[in-house]
Design a protein around this motif. Sequence first.
Motif, PDB file in Angstrom:
ATOM      1  N   THR A  26      -0.023  -8.325   4.091  1.00  0.00           N
ATOM      2  CA  THR A  26       0.140  -7.029   4.740  1.00  0.00           C
ATOM      3  C   THR A  26       0.978  -7.157   6.013  1.00  0.00           C
ATOM      4  O   THR A  26       1.899  -6.368   6.246  1.00  0.00           O
ATOM      5  N   ASP A  99      -2.806  -3.119   2.647  1.00  0.00           N
ATOM      6  CA  ASP A  99      -1.759  -2.377   1.943  1.00  0.00           C
ATOM      7  C   ASP A  99      -0.399  -3.050   2.087  1.00  0.00           C
ATOM      8  O   ASP A  99      -0.251  -4.057   2.800  1.00  0.00           O
ATOM      9  N   ARG A 100       0.607  -2.476   1.427  1.00  0.00           N
ATOM     10  CA  ARG A 100       1.992  -2.936   1.560  1.00  0.00           C
ATOM     11  C   ARG A 100       2.901  -1.721   1.674  1.00  0.00           C
ATOM     12  O   ARG A 100       2.516  -0.608   1.339  1.00  0.00           O
TER      13      ARG A 100
END
Length: 284
Positions: A26, A99-100
């Motif tokens: 992330t 998340d990304r």
Amino acid sequence: MESKILGPLVTIGMPVYNEEKFLSATIRSILEQDYSNIELIISDNASSDTTENICKNWCKKDKRVKYIRNKKNIGAIKNFYQVSENAKGEYFMFAGGHDRWSRNYISECLNVLEKSQASVLAFPSIRWIDKNGLELNKDTPFYDTRGCDPIIRFFHVLWGPMTPIYGLIRTDKLKEVRLDLEIIGADLIILTELCFIGPFTYVPDAIWYRRSQLGQESRKQRVQRYNKQLFEKGSLFSKLFPNLKIPFELLKSILNAEFNLADKAAILSLCILSMPFRYYVYRK
């Protein structure tokens, strides 16, 4: 030779708690953005895993990373808001620790906000991914409220997803709204007060890869999870009626908004008619 600043500073605020599994990936996703004038502020809510070591290692690798560790767990919402208090950038975005983002996430959203001075935030397309990074067949609706009056903007916020809160936001506008509400639905209050200031802009070419870690979760299960996080030590009344504070806080937001009485009356009417269906009848 000094490096040139290519644009305004963007602050990314990342509240974390025991995020060791995906945290490095992330952080890398943020630091490898094609827009480089950023600062990443990580607020660690007294994690008990290796989150602290991961963050400190990234601080050594990249001076744009700032790390704050709470001595004790201050609760999810306080930790969420703490990152915004330390923001130095002209623009701000919240980020989850698992998340990304597409490499152009910040640059695309920033470009839109620089061109559309009336917009208070810009938010991307959402693609849900599983724990292995594979895309899920799950859609999240979007809305763009440029050209809409406050009533229509509020209608979109009330009935739409809360995902725009993870968009790129003008920091000065974010500081005008209430960020200290420890209630279920605090994101609705924040987005409501932001939408009264100005429109939201949808940026389809920027992508937020949002990781689903809990599998398929019903609205009831989600509310129960939030309720446990927020009111585990609270009163029985708060546990039984977790949504009850939302209408009162919305009322404050509407009454404090800077627009005419006719619009306020229309929005209040919309709330009275919609709230029972939105929170006690309607199930998504």
